[in-house]
Design a protein around this motif. Structure first.
Motif, PDB file in Angstrom:
ATOM      1  N   THR A   1      25.297  31.927  45.385  1.00 26.24           N
ATOM      2  CA  THR A   1      26.477  32.732  45.724  1.00 26.24           C
ATOM      3  C   THR A   1      27.739  31.910  45.475  1.00 26.24           C
ATOM      4  N   GLY A   2      28.743  32.566  44.974  1.00 22.25           N
ATOM      5  CA  GLY A   2      30.031  31.908  44.779  1.00 22.25           C
ATOM      6  C   GLY A   2      30.084  30.929  43.621  1.00 22.25           C
ATOM      7  N   THR A   3      29.195  31.103  42.649  1.00 20.22           N
ATOM      8  CA  THR A   3      29.178  30.140  41.544  1.00 20.22           C
ATOM      9  C   THR A   3      29.813  30.689  40.273  1.00 20.22           C
ATOM     10  N   GLY A   4      30.434  31.840  40.374  1.00 16.34           N
ATOM     11  CA  GLY A   4      31.116  32.386  39.199  1.00 16.34           C
ATOM     12  C   GLY A   4      30.248  33.290  38.346  1.00 16.34           C
ATOM     13  N   LYS A   5      29.271  33.960  38.964  1.00 16.23           N
ATOM     14  CA  LYS A   5      28.391  34.785  38.133  1.00 16.23           C
ATOM     15  C   LYS A   5      29.098  36.035  37.611  1.00 16.23           C
ATOM     16  N   THR A   6      30.141  36.493  38.312  1.00 16.06           N
ATOM     17  CA  THR A   6      30.847  37.685  37.814  1.00 16.06           C
ATOM     18  C   THR A   6      31.444  37.401  36.431  1.00 16.06           C
ATOM     19  N   ALA A   7      32.127  36.269  36.305  1.00 21.64           N
ATOM     20  CA  ALA A   7      32.682  35.913  34.987  1.00 21.64           C
ATOM     21  C   ALA A   7      31.544  35.666  34.005  1.00 21.64           C
TER      22      ALA A   7
ATOM     23  N   ASP B   1      43.604  29.358  35.417  1.00 21.36           N
ATOM     24  CA  ASP B   1      43.274  27.967  35.728  1.00 21.36           C
ATOM     25  C   ASP B   1      41.764  27.738  35.876  1.00 21.36           C
ATOM     26  N   TYR B   2      40.990  28.467  35.096  1.00 18.93           N
ATOM     27  CA  TYR B   2      39.554  28.184  34.999  1.00 18.93           C
ATOM     28  C   TYR B   2      39.420  27.137  33.898  1.00 18.93           C
ATOM     29  N   GLN B   3      39.175  25.887  34.264  1.00 22.95           N
ATOM     30  CA  GLN B   3      39.187  24.839  33.238  1.00 22.95           C
ATOM     31  C   GLN B   3      37.828  24.635  32.572  1.00 22.95           C
ATOM     32  N   THR B   4      36.781  24.628  33.402  1.00 22.70           N
ATOM     33  CA  THR B   4      35.442  24.452  32.811  1.00 22.70           C
ATOM     34  C   THR B   4      34.508  25.552  33.320  1.00 22.70           C
ATOM     35  N   PRO B   5      33.570  25.941  32.465  1.00 25.99           N
ATOM     36  CA  PRO B   5      32.614  26.965  32.901  1.00 25.99           C
ATOM     37  C   PRO B   5      31.689  26.410  33.985  1.00 25.99           C
TER      38      PRO B   5
ATOM     39  N   GLY C   1      32.778  27.868  50.928  1.00 21.61           N
ATOM     40  CA  GLY C   1      32.268  26.871  49.985  1.00 21.61           C
ATOM     41  C   GLY C   1      32.168  27.418  48.579  1.00 21.61           C
ATOM     42  N   ARG C   2      33.035  28.395  48.226  1.00 21.04           N
ATOM     43  CA  ARG C   2      32.954  29.005  46.902  1.00 21.04           C
ATOM     44  C   ARG C   2      33.620  28.129  45.849  1.00 21.04           C
ATOM     45  N   ALA C   3      33.102  28.236  44.646  1.00 20.09           N
ATOM     46  CA  ALA C   3      33.647  27.523  43.480  1.00 20.09           C
ATOM     47  C   ALA C   3      33.971  26.065  43.821  1.00 20.09           C
ATOM     48  N   GLY C   4      33.013  25.413  44.482  1.00 26.46           N
ATOM     49  CA  GLY C   4      33.136  23.963  44.712  1.00 26.46           C
ATOM     50  C   GLY C   4      33.904  23.574  45.963  1.00 26.46           C
TER      51      GLY C   4
ATOM     52  N   LEU D   1      32.910  40.264  49.481  1.00 30.17           N
ATOM     53  CA  LEU D   1      34.159  39.584  49.792  1.00 30.17           C
ATOM     54  C   LEU D   1      34.333  38.306  48.992  1.00 30.17           C
ATOM     55  N   ASP D   2      35.431  38.208  48.306  1.00 23.01           N
ATOM     56  CA  ASP D   2      35.741  36.955  47.621  1.00 23.01           C
ATOM     57  C   ASP D   2      37.104  36.498  48.114  1.00 23.01           C
ATOM     58  N   ILE D   3      37.071  35.524  48.981  1.00 26.64           N
ATOM     59  CA  ILE D   3      38.311  35.064  49.586  1.00 26.64           C
ATOM     60  C   ILE D   3      38.426  33.585  49.285  1.00 26.64           C
ATOM     61  N   HIS D   4      39.506  33.230  48.627  1.00 25.98           N
ATOM     62  CA  HIS D   4      39.650  31.835  48.206  1.00 25.98           C
ATOM     63  C   HIS D   4      39.766  30.899  49.398  1.00 25.98           C
ATOM     64  N   ASP D   5      39.137  29.731  49.274  1.00 22.71           N
ATOM     65  CA  ASP D   5      39.296  28.656  50.246  1.00 22.71           C
ATOM     66  C   ASP D   5      39.078  29.093  51.679  1.00 22.71           C
TER      67      ASP D   5
ATOM     68  N   VAL E   1      26.269  28.596  35.762  1.00 24.08           N
ATOM     69  CA  VAL E   1      25.728  29.919  35.396  1.00 24.08           C
ATOM     70  C   VAL E   1      26.492  30.484  34.201  1.00 24.08           C
ATOM     71  N   GLN E   2      27.773  30.205  34.128  1.00 24.24           N
ATOM     72  CA  GLN E   2      28.572  30.683  32.988  1.00 24.24           C
ATOM     73  C   GLN E   2      28.143  29.983  31.697  1.00 24.24           C
ATOM     74  N   LYS E   3      27.867  28.685  31.792  1.00 22.80           N
ATOM     75  CA  LYS E   3      27.451  27.923  30.605  1.00 22.80           C
ATOM     76  C   LYS E   3      26.211  28.531  29.969  1.00 22.80           C
TER      77      LYS E   3
HETATM   78  P1  AMP Z   1      31.669  34.808  41.915  1.00 22.98           P
HETATM   79  O1  AMP Z   1      30.443  33.961  42.166  1.00 22.98           O
HETATM   80  O2  AMP Z   1      31.613  35.500  40.600  1.00 22.98           O
HETATM   81  O3  AMP Z   1      31.929  35.753  43.044  1.00 22.98           O
HETATM   82  O4  AMP Z   1      32.941  33.804  41.825  1.00 22.98           O
HETATM   83  C1  AMP Z   1      33.330  32.986  42.875  1.00 22.98           C
HETATM   84  C2  AMP Z   1      34.754  32.498  42.730  1.00 22.98           C
HETATM   85  O5  AMP Z   1      34.858  31.483  41.737  1.00 22.98           O
HETATM   86  C3  AMP Z   1      35.776  33.555  42.323  1.00 22.98           C
HETATM   87  O6  AMP Z   1      36.903  33.387  43.162  1.00 22.98           O
HETATM   88  C4  AMP Z   1      36.168  33.214  40.903  1.00 22.98           C
HETATM   89  O7  AMP Z   1      37.505  33.563  40.657  1.00 22.98           O
HETATM   90  C5  AMP Z   1      35.976  31.708  40.872  1.00 22.98           C
HETATM   91  N1  AMP Z   1      35.569  31.194  39.541  1.00 22.98           N
HETATM   92  C6  AMP Z   1      34.640  31.712  38.724  1.00 22.98           C
HETATM   93  N2  AMP Z   1      34.476  30.961  37.629  1.00 22.98           N
HETATM   94  C7  AMP Z   1      35.328  29.923  37.740  1.00 22.98           C
HETATM   95  C8  AMP Z   1      35.630  28.792  36.905  1.00 22.98           C
HETATM   96  N3  AMP Z   1      34.993  28.571  35.759  1.00 22.98           N
HETATM   97  N4  AMP Z   1      36.569  27.927  37.334  1.00 22.98           N
HETATM   98  C9  AMP Z   1      37.207  28.135  38.508  1.00 22.98           C
HETATM   99  N5  AMP Z   1      36.966  29.175  39.353  1.00 22.98           N
HETATM  100  C10 AMP Z   1      36.035  30.066  38.970  1.00 22.98           C
END
Ligand code: AMP
Length: 460
Positions: free
Chosen positions: A47-53, A20-24, A336-339, A308-312, A27-29
């Motif tokens: 932090t928490g902006t999806g840099k791992t992906a 359910d990652y709908q939009t990049p 405050g991760r991922a919005g 630590l990556d803990i949702h919500d 940092v991913q873009k």
């Molecule tokens: P990170 O900054 O890599 O530790 O990622 C923070 C969190 O955002 C993790 O829980 C990811 O699973 C989630 N995440 C990363 N990219 C996206 C995306 N494009 N859409 C939704 N969630 C994402």
């Protein structure tokens, strides 16, 4: 913009859809197309902006599309991380993102037996995640070879230097092929990191998707002034009064973590601890229990802050302020991760004013203070101002004590002010009769040296 528009292949798009990652994310873009083209990267990401992906997706794709099959004891891409927890987490992300690809990903770190890791490496690993110390051990024992290495990722590079890994990193860099792609990620950038980047990266694309050293805007931050000895009481009060759900709490020392957990358990609150003295399996178990919602409060030292990556996660509480100001940004980045929105509350005592000023300088804002009526501290926390200034309370004029004048001075058990002046000549007659701590606060000094090493065991 969609992930497909970034040039990702179908198996990855299917996986992202399932996750359910709908939009990049921003940092991913920027990172994904550049890494797919083989460019080096210097990325300062919030932090928490999806840099791992941001680095994992294009690397998985490149390794699937190019290069020979991995040879025995070899690795094709290496991700260096500062802590065991982050190693586990990046590994979990790689497994999730690469679930539809024929690649082997694995993580090695200290604190657990090296033998199973050596066995696993025998078959060869496409993407190896590692902490520097353990990787060096494996390399010295010929368990890992780098001839096939195509890509190196340094994740949280600033933290690796903070934890004293510079020597290990230098030794590893010497062992890696010069011709490779290098990606350097860091939430905060020091001059040392920029120097390292200059040495390692070739014509890198620089990405700075957020202001330097800023925390996610979606995190509300404030502090509550409190006396040191009443912090646990205040925490329990807030927990009940605010009806908090799960809270991640950061304390400065391992001892402090254990003491707080003990206190919480005694009050019937479910709590667990993560710190460097705990064996790795029990650290992972504590994290899993917290993630599964079986434990309400997880108390950690900074060693755990990055991985630590803990949702919500709605609340992060700084029971103590960190010694290293950058750790504040990482700690509060756990919420405050991922919005999502989050709150970061710091319980601050007078001793911590220097750390507070350093943090406020780093994040470029003075933290809002909210007094808790029943917990107004006896030891006032000096006010701070933009630019790291500490506003000391004007000193009261020194009190003169004249024997026989009514002021108590000399009887056993009496409180003395340290110097005792007689009459008009202002010469001390009795020096430091009995030194007592200053009463009433004002200008208390912080004990720790700012910029020093954080508490926590160095992962090997
Ligand atoms: P990170 O900054 O890599 O530790 O990622 C923070 C969190 O955002 C993790 O829980 C990811 O699973 C989630 N995440 C990363 N990219 C996206 C995306 N494009 N859409 C939704 N969630 C994402």
């Amino acid at each position: 913009m969609s992930f497909a528009a970034l040039g990702l292949i179908e198996p990855l798009l299917v996986t992202l859809n399932a996750l359910d990652y709908q939009t990049p994310t921003p940092v991913q873009k920027e990172a994904i197309p550049a890494v797919l083209k083989g460019r080096d990267l210097l990325a300062a990401a919030q932090t928490g902006t999806g840099k791992t992906a941001g680095f994992a997706l294009p690397l998985l794709q490149r390794l699937t599309q190019q290069g020979p099959q991995v040879a025995s004891n070899s690795v094709r891409a290496l991700v260096l991380v500062p802590t065991r927890e982050l190693a586990e987490q990046v590994q979990q992300s790689l497994l999730a993102y690469g679930q539809n690809l024929p690649l082997r990903c694995y993580a090695v770190y200290g604190g657990v037996s090296i033998n199973p890791q050596m066995m696993k490496l025998r078959k060869g690993i496409d993407i190896l995640v590692a902490t520097p110390g353990r990787l060096l051990d494996l390399y010295r024992q010929n368990a890992v070879r780098f001839e096939q290495l195509q890509a190196l990722v340094l994740d949280e590079a600033d933290r690796m230097l903070d934890l004293g890994f510079a020597r290990e990193l230098d030794e590893l860099f010497c062992a890696l092929p010069k011709k490779r792609q290098t990606l350097l990620f860091s939430a905060t950038f020091s001059d040392a990191i920029r120097a390292m980047a200059k040495e390692l990266l070739r014509n890198p694309l620089s990405i700075e998707v957020s202001p330097r050293n800023a925390a996610a805007k979606s995190v509300k931050q404030w502090l509550i002034p409190v006396d040191k000895k009443r912090k646990a009481e205040l925490f329990l009060h807030l927990l009940a009064q605010q009806r908090w759900g799960q809270v991640l709490v950061f304390a400065k020392t391992r001892k402090g973590v254990d003491a707080l957990v003990e206190e919480l358990l005694a009050e019937g609150v479910s709590a667990d601890a993560i710190h460097g003295d705990k064996p790795q399996p029990s650290r992972l178990r504590a994290l899993e229990r917290f993630k599964a919602g079986e434990v309400q409060i997880l108390v950690a030292t900074d060693v755990a802050a990055r991985g630590l990556d803990i949702h919500d996660l709605p609340q992060v509480v700084n029971f103590d302020l960190p010694i290293v100001a950058e750790d504040y940004v990482h700690r509060i980045g756990r919420t405050g991760r991922a919005g999502a929105t989050g709150e970061a509350i710091s319980l601050v005592c007078a001793d911590e004013v220097d750390q507070l000023a350093a943090i406020e300088t780093l994040i470029g804002q003075v933290l809002q203070r909210r007094d808790e009526p029943d917990f107004i501290p006896d030891h006032r926390v000096p006010l701070t101002a933009p630019g790291g200034a500490i506003l000391k309370k004007p000193k009261k004029p020194k009190q003169k004590l004249v024997p026989g004048s009514g002021a108590s001075a000399g009887g056993k058990g009496n409180i003395h002010l340290g110097r005792w002046f007689e009459g008009d000549d202002n010469k001390p007659k009795v020096k430091a009769v009995r030194q007592v701590p200053k009463l009433g606060g004002g200008g208390a000094k912080a004990g720790g040296k700012l910029g020093g090493k954080p508490a926590g065991k160095k992962p090997r």
